[in-house]
Design an enzyme around this catalytic site. Structure first.
Site: not given
Length: 229
Positions: A62, A136, A172, A212-213
């Site tokens: 990741e 980012d 997003d 965060y999501e």
């Protein structure tokens, strides 16, 4: 840039390495516990799975794990997989190290630095899955070249992913979504696995959602899975 002196032998890094000063307990986590999990790209074993204390059947990566919730969740759900997480933001690294230590998980290793250093050191075709989730977006056009997914890093990912492996990206940010699709689909090493809009407008079944999501998304998230052909 972070303001630190640049080493000409390292790739230029854009982004934050530090945020709010760590409290005393988190400083101790970094100083005392991080070395147990830390990866040194200059001293990798010939077989990367050997960096773990017990046998693992595959290696997943990741890039930019934030606070590490997804990485730790995947490790718990897949205890026979070795997980490597890369994150230069030390505050997020400290949180993950704290949580990994508390959980007793023994299949996570961490590079608290630029992921490109590890990508350039890993042997060919050693990674089964790679995740680049909500990186980012660098939304200003003059900064687009800083985006992790793009023509500079896709060859790195293609080299370390084994044929049949998968690359999962999520964003997003609508412009970054279009950017990801353009560059990854243009690379012959990858094939998009979506069969229709419903395949990428909702999280995959095995996805681990993060705070965060649920709280900080600026737009509609999309999840893109690509096969390494």
């Amino acid at each position: 840039m972070t303001g630190e002196k640049h080493d000409p032998n390292r790739p230029k890094f854009y982004g934050r390495r530090k945020g709010r000063a760590l409290n005393r307990s988190m400083v101790a986590v970094v100083e005392d516990d991080l070395p147990r999990y830390a990866v040194d790209p200059a001293a990798l074993p010939a077989e990367p799975t050997d960096m773990f204390d017990r046998p693992v059947r595959d290696l997943w990566l990741e890039i930019g794990f934030g606070s590490g919730e997804h990485l730790l969740g995947q490790a718990k759900a897949n205890p026979d997989i070795g997980m490597i997480g890369c994150e230069p933001f030390i505050n997020g690294v400290a949180k993950l190290v704290r949580d990994v230590t508390a959980s007793g998980t023994d299949t996570i290793r961490i590079l608290p630095d630029d992921a490109r250093l590890l990508l350039d050191a890993l042997p060919d075709a050693c990674i089964g899955r790679a995740f680049v989730l909500f990186p980012d977006p660098w939304p200003k056009k003059r900064h687009n070249f800083r985006r992790f997914i793009g023509p500079e890093n896709l060859p790195r990912l293609a080299r370390v992913l084994r044929p049949g492996g998968t690359l999962r990206c999520a964003t997003d940010h609508p412009d970054y979504l279009a950017w990801m699709l353009f560059y990854i689909r243009a690379n012959p090493a990858f094939r998009w696995l979506a069969k229709g809009p419903s395949d990428w407008a909702v999280p995959p079944a095995d996805h681990v959602r993060t705070r965060y999501e649920t709280k900080a998304l600026a737009g509609v998230p999309h999840y893109l899975d690509f096969l390494r052909v």
